[in-house]
Write a protein that holds these residues in place. Structure first.
Motif, short mmCIF file in Angstrom:
data_model
loop_
_atom_site.label_atom_id
_atom_site.label_comp_id
_atom_site.label_asym_id
_atom_site.label_seq_id
_atom_site.Cartn_x
_atom_site.Cartn_y
_atom_site.Cartn_z
N VAL A 106 11.63 9.11 26.85
CA VAL A 106 10.79 10.30 26.83
C VAL A 106 9.64 10.13 25.84
O VAL A 106 9.75 9.40 24.84
CB VAL A 106 11.60 11.56 26.47
CG1 VAL A 106 12.67 11.83 27.51
CG2 VAL A 106 12.19 11.46 25.08
N ARG A 107 8.53 10.81 26.14
CA ARG A 107 7.39 10.91 25.23
C ARG A 107 6.99 12.37 25.15
O ARG A 107 7.10 13.12 26.13
CB ARG A 107 6.21 10.09 25.74
CG ARG A 107 6.43 8.60 25.78
CD ARG A 107 5.12 7.85 26.01
NE ARG A 107 4.36 8.41 27.13
CZ ARG A 107 3.05 8.59 27.14
NH1 ARG A 107 2.33 8.31 26.06
NH2 ARG A 107 2.44 9.07 28.21
N PHE A 108 6.52 12.77 23.99
CA PHE A 108 6.07 14.14 23.78
C PHE A 108 4.55 14.12 23.66
O PHE A 108 3.99 13.56 22.72
CB PHE A 108 6.74 14.74 22.55
CG PHE A 108 8.24 14.76 22.67
CD1 PHE A 108 8.88 15.81 23.32
CD2 PHE A 108 9.01 13.73 22.15
CE1 PHE A 108 10.25 15.83 23.45
CE2 PHE A 108 10.39 13.74 22.28
CZ PHE A 108 11.01 14.79 22.93
N VAL A 109 3.89 14.70 24.66
CA VAL A 109 2.44 14.60 24.82
C VAL A 109 1.80 15.94 24.45
O VAL A 109 2.23 16.99 24.95
CB VAL A 109 2.08 14.22 26.27
CG1 VAL A 109 0.57 14.12 26.43
CG2 VAL A 109 2.78 12.93 26.66
N PRO A 110 0.78 15.94 23.58
CA PRO A 110 0.08 17.20 23.27
C PRO A 110 -0.48 17.84 24.53
O PRO A 110 -1.06 17.17 25.39
CB PRO A 110 -1.04 16.74 22.33
CG PRO A 110 -0.55 15.46 21.75
CD PRO A 110 0.24 14.79 22.82
N ASP A 111 -0.28 19.16 24.65
CA ASP A 111 -0.75 19.90 25.82
C ASP A 111 -1.01 21.34 25.38
O ASP A 111 -0.06 22.10 25.15
CB ASP A 111 0.28 19.84 26.94
CG ASP A 111 -0.21 20.50 28.22
OD1 ASP A 111 -1.25 21.21 28.18
OD2 ASP A 111 0.45 20.34 29.27
N ALA A 112 -2.28 21.70 25.26
CA ALA A 112 -2.62 23.04 24.76
C ALA A 112 -2.13 24.14 25.69
O ALA A 112 -1.92 25.28 25.25
CB ALA A 112 -4.14 23.14 24.59
#
Length: 352
Positions: A148-154
């Motif tokens: 898993v990766r945690f991707v910035p998402d406004a």
């Protein structure tokens, strides 16, 4: 003509004694879901034929809005529980005893990386007051393998979203899916073929034994060695935290055990590793969490009855049997209202 009759007879025998046709339907987010309004049967453990509902769940069809409090349970095959009659799985038993609607959202091979997608899929259809994420043996290993990766998402509630590596699809199975969904015999033969292929590729099973010239396999590498404890704990804590966005969430851990002839009980190797991960991840995420391990071990030491295994499988291994479901239901009943109160407090804290 005789070939057609023979094929029909073999198909009927397969449906009665081996398995149902494949119920897996390809899904872009979850890999697969179970076919709605279908019968599910696998004879490896127990001999139950389970009717799935309109959402492909081992649960009664529910009204869009619950009558009182409703908890959506999300988890893997231990929750799906197609090995026992539906009224005697732990979700049903807790509902019968407490009057709280306990919606069984279980699916084979569900892991922590799938929690968000499953909640997003079922939440708008069921409008649960709470979500209980059921954690069982192997969840940490599934999370490791999901990358898993945690991707910035406004646009996401907490400012980030989860990306995961999807497992490679079986191209042959995908092409044969329309046929497998109609034939129990071909489904069974496909599963056996996969086992033989694994034996050839990895030297396991009797095919590997033959290929080695009838010599026993060397000891395999212990998969629990060098497990990335800290990295997996960090990822699990973040998934737990993200699960709270928009939901009142609680986490319940049901580990697996090794049972010994002298009456001892200890954690199965994967669960032993996960005892170092699950509680710590919950603490870091600040989420309502209960580990049923101490109570399960105490009950076993008193009753000496394994919680898993069936007459047509090895007792002490595999999925929860009816006794195991009854014990787990009893323990969840003891904890559920306190977990709901904690989830209310945690949801308020997240909002503020």
């Amino acid at each position: 003509m005789w070939l057609v009759i023979l094929a029909l007879v073999l198909e009927l025998m397969a449906r009665a004694t081996l398995t149902s046709p494949s119920r897996q339907v390809s899904d872009p987010e979850l890999g697969y879901v179970n076919q709605p309004n279908s019968w599910l049967f696998q004879a490896g453990e127990g001999m139950e034929h389970i009717r799935l509902n309109a959402l492909g769940l081992n649960d009664p069809d529910r009204a869009p809005i619950g009558h009182g409090q409703r908890v959506l349970l999300v988890g893997d095959s231990m929750l799906l529980a197609h090995q026992v009659p539906r009224p005697r799985n732990y979700a049903s038993l807790v509902e019968q005893r407490t009057g709280i609607e306990m919606v069984n959202g279980g699916r084979d091979a569900m892991g922590p990386a799938d929690w968000g997608a499953m909640m997003e899929r079922l939440g708008p259809r069921l409008h649960p007051d709470y979500v209980a994420l059921m954690m069982t043996r192997g969840d940490a290993f599934d999370l490791r393998d999901a990358h898993v990766r945690f991707v910035p998402d406004a646009s996401a509630p907490l400012g980030e979203r989860v990306e995961r590596q999807r497992p490679d699809r079986d191209a042959v199975a995908d092409k044969l899916a329309p046929v497998l969904q109609q034939s129990a015999l071909l489904t069974f033969l496909m599963r056996r073929a996969r086992l033989y292929l694994d034996g050839v590729q990895h030297g396991s099973g009797w095919t590997g034994f033959v290929l080695r010239g009838f010599h026993a396999a060397p000891p395999g590498r212990d998969e629990t060695l060098d497990f990335p404890i800290e990295e997996t704990t960090v990822h699990l804590a973040e998934l737990m935290r993200l699960a709270q966005s928009g939901h009142r969430v609680m986490f319940i851990s049901i580990p697996s055990f090794a049972y010994h002839s002298d009456g001892r009980i200890e954690f199965e190797p994967r669960s032993r590793v996960e005892q170092r991960i699950f509680p710590e991840a919950a603490r870091r995420a600040g989420v309502p969490f209960v580990d049923l391990a101490p109570e399960l071990m105490a009950i076993y030491r008193h009753d000496q009855r394994p919680f898993v295994g069936f007459d047509n499988s090895r007792i002490g291994t595999g999925h929860l049997n009816e006794y195991g479901h009854a014990v787990v239901a009893q323990l969840i009943e003891c904890h559920i209202r306190a977990l709901m109160r904690q989830a209310d407090i945690a949801a308020t804290r997240v909002k503020n």
